[in-house]
Design a protein around this motif. Structure first.
Motif, PDB file in Angstrom:
ATOM      1  N   TYR A  11       0.843  -1.189   0.000  1.00  0.00           N
ATOM      2  CA  TYR A  11       0.000   0.000   0.000  1.00  0.00           C
ATOM      3  C   TYR A  11       0.881   1.243   0.000  1.00  0.00           C
ATOM      4  CZ  TYR A  11      -3.963  -2.871   1.706  1.00  0.00           C
ATOM      5  OH  TYR A  11      -4.951  -3.807   1.860  1.00  0.00           O
ATOM      6  N   ASN A  12       0.412   2.278  -0.670  1.00  0.00           N
ATOM      7  CA  ASN A  12       0.989   3.601  -0.494  1.00  0.00           C
ATOM      8  C   ASN A  12      -0.114   4.461   0.108  1.00  0.00           C
ATOM      9  OD1 ASN A  12       1.887   6.402  -1.092  1.00  0.00           O
ATOM     10  ND2 ASN A  12       3.594   5.320  -2.036  1.00  0.00           N
ATOM     11  N   THR A  13       0.130   5.019   1.282  1.00  0.00           N
ATOM     12  CA  THR A  13      -0.907   5.736   1.998  1.00  0.00           C
ATOM     13  C   THR A  13      -0.396   7.086   2.477  1.00  0.00           C
ATOM     14  OG1 THR A  13      -2.307   5.714   3.987  1.00  0.00           O
ATOM     15  CG2 THR A  13      -0.278   4.456   4.098  1.00  0.00           C
ATOM     16  N   ASN A  14      -1.305   8.044   2.628  1.00  0.00           N
ATOM     17  CA  ASN A  14      -0.914   9.349   3.173  1.00  0.00           C
ATOM     18  C   ASN A  14      -1.033   9.387   4.694  1.00  0.00           C
ATOM     19  OD1 ASN A  14      -3.668   9.574   3.635  1.00  0.00           O
ATOM     20  ND2 ASN A  14      -4.009  11.183   2.132  1.00  0.00           N
ATOM     21  N   GLY A  15      -1.352   8.258   5.293  1.00  0.00           N
ATOM     22  CA  GLY A  15      -1.363   8.162   6.747  1.00  0.00           C
ATOM     23  C   GLY A  15      -2.636   8.637   7.414  1.00  0.00           C
ATOM     24  N   THR A  16      -3.607   9.074   6.630  1.00  0.00           N
ATOM     25  CA  THR A  16      -4.838   9.593   7.232  1.00  0.00           C
ATOM     26  C   THR A  16      -5.824   8.468   7.581  1.00  0.00           C
ATOM     27  OG1 THR A  16      -5.785   9.978   5.030  1.00  0.00           O
ATOM     28  CG2 THR A  16      -4.668  11.834   6.087  1.00  0.00           C
ATOM     29  N   TYR A  17      -5.505   7.252   7.185  1.00  0.00           N
ATOM     30  CA  TYR A  17      -6.405   6.113   7.439  1.00  0.00           C
ATOM     31  C   TYR A  17      -5.594   4.979   8.045  1.00  0.00           C
ATOM     32  CZ  TYR A  17      -9.329   2.035   6.518  1.00  0.00           C
ATOM     33  OH  TYR A  17     -10.054   0.880   6.661  1.00  0.00           O
ATOM     34  N   PHE A  18      -6.190   4.276   9.016  1.00  0.00           N
ATOM     35  CA  PHE A  18      -5.548   3.098   9.603  1.00  0.00           C
ATOM     36  C   PHE A  18      -6.486   1.910   9.447  1.00  0.00           C
ATOM     37  CE2 PHE A  18      -4.226   0.218  12.995  1.00  0.00           C
ATOM     38  CZ  PHE A  18      -2.861   0.175  12.733  1.00  0.00           C
ATOM     39  N   PRO A  19      -5.949   0.755   9.069  1.00  0.00           N
ATOM     40  CA  PRO A  19      -6.806  -0.418   8.830  1.00  0.00           C
ATOM     41  C   PRO A  19      -7.608  -0.813  10.068  1.00  0.00           C
ATOM     42  CG  PRO A  19      -4.558  -0.803   8.074  1.00  0.00           C
ATOM     43  CD  PRO A  19      -4.535   0.474   8.826  1.00  0.00           C
ATOM     44  N   THR A  20      -8.764  -1.417   9.812  1.00  0.00           N
ATOM     45  CA  THR A  20      -9.600  -1.923  10.895  1.00  0.00           C
ATOM     46  C   THR A  20      -9.000  -3.227  11.437  1.00  0.00           C
ATOM     47  OG1 THR A  20     -10.955  -3.268   9.404  1.00  0.00           O
ATOM     48  CG2 THR A  20     -11.651  -0.963   9.769  1.00  0.00           C
ATOM     49  N   GLU A  21      -9.476  -3.648  12.589  1.00  0.00           N
ATOM     50  CA  GLU A  21      -9.014  -4.918  13.163  1.00  0.00           C
ATOM     51  C   GLU A  21      -9.296  -6.076  12.217  1.00  0.00           C
ATOM     52  OE1 GLU A  21     -10.121  -5.861  17.176  1.00  0.00           O
ATOM     53  OE2 GLU A  21      -9.873  -3.787  17.835  1.00  0.00           O
ATOM     54  N   GLU A  22     -10.452  -6.025  11.578  1.00  0.00           N
ATOM     55  CA  GLU A  22     -10.823  -7.085  10.635  1.00  0.00           C
ATOM     56  C   GLU A  22      -9.836  -7.142   9.461  1.00  0.00           C
ATOM     57  OE1 GLU A  22     -14.696  -8.532   7.980  1.00  0.00           O
ATOM     58  OE2 GLU A  22     -14.729  -6.594   9.012  1.00  0.00           O
ATOM     59  N   GLN A  23      -9.453  -5.975   8.955  1.00  0.00           N
ATOM     60  CA  GLN A  23      -8.500  -5.942   7.852  1.00  0.00           C
ATOM     61  C   GLN A  23      -7.131  -6.462   8.295  1.00  0.00           C
ATOM     62  OE1 GLN A  23      -9.081  -1.771   7.049  1.00  0.00           O
ATOM     63  NE2 GLN A  23     -10.257  -2.173   5.186  1.00  0.00           N
ATOM     64  N   ILE A  24      -6.722  -6.091   9.483  1.00  0.00           N
ATOM     65  CA  ILE A  24      -5.421  -6.545   9.983  1.00  0.00           C
ATOM     66  C   ILE A  24      -5.402  -8.063  10.127  1.00  0.00           C
ATOM     67  CG2 ILE A  24      -3.893  -6.502  12.006  1.00  0.00           C
ATOM     68  CD1 ILE A  24      -4.629  -3.502  12.256  1.00  0.00           C
ATOM     69  N   LYS A  25      -6.519  -8.636  10.561  1.00  0.00           N
ATOM     70  CA  LYS A  25      -6.602 -10.104  10.654  1.00  0.00           C
ATOM     71  C   LYS A  25      -6.450 -10.744   9.279  1.00  0.00           C
ATOM     72  CE  LYS A  25      -9.480 -10.327  14.807  1.00  0.00           C
ATOM     73  NZ  LYS A  25     -10.854 -10.539  15.326  1.00  0.00           N
TER      74      LYS A  25
END
Length: 197
Positions: A11-25
């Protein structure tokens, strides 16, 4: 079912969003997941350059990316700052802030605005000379590379005029002020700044 164990996700991100717990799983199903976080500055200077971005929220996200990196073997997070005329004068401060968040080595980063009036090689020579002098005793590879890049070619004077005109327009539209947000840099560029040209 699809075997995702050999798939690399980036991913390339500007840092304004953080993944949800579900996404991290879900990330545990992949070989590796890398977040390249494009953060060019800190505090109010970050918010000036990334309009509508909130530095405190982004800083919290960066800290959380670093925590995930430490807790999950397949997750990596790197900061990927782009050097422009806006952050060039503050590289030592930026590097120190990044180091305080656990990102201590920017030596592999070689990311510059390379065209247009935000490119650091388009600064007038007297400003380049001041920046070169500012960093002459700094042995940080990231900063040294920036000075070399800045001095790689003569500037096109038209770019400096375009920068001034564009900045004046955007500051009016956004009710912002370059002079207020970048006071140290403003002292350096002010003698060469004339938006009436």
């Amino acid at each position: 079912d699809i075997d995702t164990s050999n798939i690399i996700v980036a991913y390339n991100t500007n840092g304004t969003y953080f993944p949800t717990e579900e996404q991290i799983k879900l990330y545990s199903n992949f070989s590796s997941v890398e977040f390249q976080i494009s953060i060019d500055d800190v505090d109010s200077r970050f918010e000036y350059q990334r309009k509508l971005g909130n530095w405190n929220e982004v800083k919290e996200n960066i800290t959380n990316f670093q925590k995930e990196k430490q807790h999950n073997n397949n997750i990596d997070a790197i900061l990927d700052p782009t050097i422009s005329i806006f952050n060039l004068f503050y590289l030592e401060e930026i590097a120190a802030e990044f180091a305080s968040m656990g990102f201590t080595d920017l030596s592999e980063n070689y990311h510059f605005v390379n065209t247009g009036y935000y490119a650091i090689d388009q600064l007038p020579q007297p400003i380049k000379d001041i920046v070169t002098e500012k960093y002459k005793d700094n042995n940080n590879v990231w900063i040294s590379n920036a000075v070399k890049y800045m001095n790689r070619r003569p500037a096109n004077p038209k770019m400096w005029i375009q920068l001034q005109n564009s900045t004046a327009i955007l500051d009016r539209l956004r009710t912002e002020n370059l002079e207020v947000v970048f006071p140290e840099f403003w002292k350096v560029i002010q003698p060469y700044w004339n938006t009436d040209e």
